[in-house]
Design a protein around this motif. Structure first.
Motif, PDB file in Angstrom:
ATOM      1  N   LYS A 146       0.850  -1.157   0.010  1.00  0.00           N
ATOM      2  CA  LYS A 146      -0.115  -0.020  -0.021  1.00  0.00           C
ATOM      3  C   LYS A 146       0.982   1.282  -0.077  1.00  0.00           C
ATOM      4  CE  LYS A 146      -4.090   2.031   2.429  1.00  0.00           C
ATOM      5  NZ  LYS A 146      -4.972   1.878   3.458  1.00  0.00           N
ATOM      6  N   LYS A 158      -6.993   0.832  -7.853  1.00  0.00           N
ATOM      7  CA  LYS A 158      -6.176  -0.190  -7.106  1.00  0.00           C
ATOM      8  C   LYS A 158      -6.350   0.195  -5.592  1.00  0.00           C
ATOM      9  CE  LYS A 158      -3.104  -1.590 -10.859  1.00  0.00           C
ATOM     10  NZ  LYS A 158      -1.575  -1.716 -11.273  1.00  0.00           N
ATOM     11  N   ILE A 199      -7.953  -2.277  -2.587  1.00  0.00           N
ATOM     12  CA  ILE A 199      -7.404  -2.409  -1.430  1.00  0.00           C
ATOM     13  C   ILE A 199      -8.066  -2.058  -0.242  1.00  0.00           C
ATOM     14  CG2 ILE A 199      -5.098  -2.348  -0.222  1.00  0.00           C
ATOM     15  CD1 ILE A 199      -3.682  -2.226  -2.710  1.00  0.00           C
TER      16      ILE A 199
END
Length: 50
Positions: free
Chosen positions: A2, A43, A47
């Motif tokens: 991340k 994305k 997540i």
């Protein structure tokens, strides 16, 4: 992962802003950079939802 994604988002955002200021927001490359930024943001959103 991340953290790397957040860095990539900031880098892409900066690249897009600099290019947009120099060549305009409707320039093909500015639009391409914006689309790439959108993909990175999507994305990150995926997540965060997981």
């Amino acid at each position: 992962m991340k953290h790397c994604l957040l860095r990539a988002i900031e880098d892409k955002r900066q690249e897009m802003m600099e290019h947009g200021l120099k060549y305009g927001l409707s320039d093909d490359n500015t639009v391409r950079l914006s689309q790439e930024l959108d993909q990175l943001l999507n994305k990150l959103d995926n997540i965060n939802k997981a």
